[in-house]
Enzyme design. Sequence first.
Site, mmCIF file in Angstrom:
data_model
loop_
_atom_site.group_PDB
_atom_site.id
_atom_site.type_symbol
_atom_site.label_atom_id
_atom_site.label_comp_id
_atom_site.label_asym_id
_atom_site.label_seq_id
_atom_site.Cartn_x
_atom_site.Cartn_y
_atom_site.Cartn_z
ATOM 1 N N HIS A 27 0.837 -1.201 0.000
ATOM 2 C CA HIS A 27 0.000 0.000 0.000
ATOM 3 C C HIS A 27 0.876 1.258 0.000
ATOM 4 C CE1 HIS A 27 -3.317 2.710 0.866
ATOM 5 N NE2 HIS A 27 -4.137 1.687 0.664
ATOM 6 N N HIS A 28 0.436 2.251 -0.777
ATOM 7 C CA HIS A 28 1.208 3.487 -0.895
ATOM 8 C C HIS A 28 1.282 4.243 0.434
ATOM 9 C CE1 HIS A 28 3.406 6.437 -2.951
ATOM 10 N NE2 HIS A 28 2.677 6.595 -4.039
ATOM 11 N N ALA A 29 0.383 3.952 1.366
ATOM 12 C CA ALA A 29 0.475 4.568 2.692
ATOM 13 C C ALA A 29 1.693 4.077 3.461
ATOM 14 C CB ALA A 29 -0.791 4.282 3.497
#
Length: 438
Positions: free
Chosen positions: A138-140
């Site tokens: 996930h880009h988070a």
Amino acid sequence: MTFISPSDAMFLASETREHPMHVGGLHVFRLPDGAPSDYVHTLYQQLLGSTRLAAMYRRRPAWPGPLLGALRWADDADVDLDHHVRLSALPRPGRVRELLALVSRLHGTLLDRHRPLWEFHLIEGLDDNRFAVYVKVHHALTDGVNAVRNTAAMLSTRPDNAPRPLWGPRPRAAQQAPPVSTVARDLAGVLPAAAHVVTKGLRTPDAALPFTAPKTILNRPLTGARRFAAQSWSIDRISAVARQHHATINDVVLAMCSGALREYLSSTGDLPEKSLVAAVPVALPRTDGDGNAVTMVLCRLASDVADPVERLRRIRASMLAAKDVMRGRSALQLSAIGMLTSIGPTGMAAIPGFSAIAAPPYNVVISNVPGPRKRLFWGDAAMEGWYPVSMPVEGQALNITVLSYAGNIEFGLIGCRRNVAHLQRLLDHLEAALAALG
């Protein structure tokens, strides 16, 4: 307790079924000489036994929940590796075409929010004595530069018999927070930096401001399905073109993308008279080892210019204007510039109905991530290709990310399956655009 930064929380809050917010990579390996037929399956079983995980691979979003958005990370004490690490096989004949089709499907599915936000896919059955690994995170949790660093840590510069898992613990260098006086000075410079961006954009023809891009078929609402295409070009070849035209490698990459998009849109009768605008991510200095440390600048792609040499000259001028705005700025001020020019406008474009009445903030994201210069190995298997798999966002149906690896520039193109039909044709157009420059 580990709180989620505002920029990382944005990637979580904006995720929907149509907008998966993960990034990934496709890695192609050659089996070692004399490898047994069960080589990949044995490797899979070994990986399942690697139960010590770095902090990033144990994190899942927590409290207060979906209604208000996640504010902190919770660490899973007992991660189910059977869920995260998966073994797949390609249908015959196991060509790159079948591999890209599988990656396209895998990249279009959401990660499970009730578990740590990553998946690792071992893929056997690739022709010519090869296998592949597809990873998504996930880009988070990570940006492109951090993802490259984490992947490189599982590899080695020479073959060995102990392949390291991606999720294994890594030593982390201590980071020192900047003094309070420095932070105060940076904050005081945010407004002047933002004013400089606007002034530069209004006074300099080659500079770009948000919401000045033309509407194109690349800027329609997304669907959830994805299509992925990838190809390699020699760094030496691109460098020679850059030297010939007194440009940088990144300028030539942008010119390749511009020429390819010009031809692609011309072939469907959708090329706008006005130049396309690209958002170009720029890495920032890090204060810790995880999360995102990136901002973005805007570049005019001169797609309205027919002559490829003049197009490259205009792209170089636009990037020089962007660099002039960034020069001498702190990481905090650069982040503010990115919020003004691209990241903030992207969030506005996600508001229902906004894209119907406003011009797109930009047309396409084109990212250039530095990677290892030497050929690497995973255990005793040589890595032949390393292709970035990024993400389209609402109103931006195409993302082009390139990664340098072992003498090549590896292009990874990811697009909305409905809005960017025949995505693979862009690969031929990229080659034609490079050939036109020398």
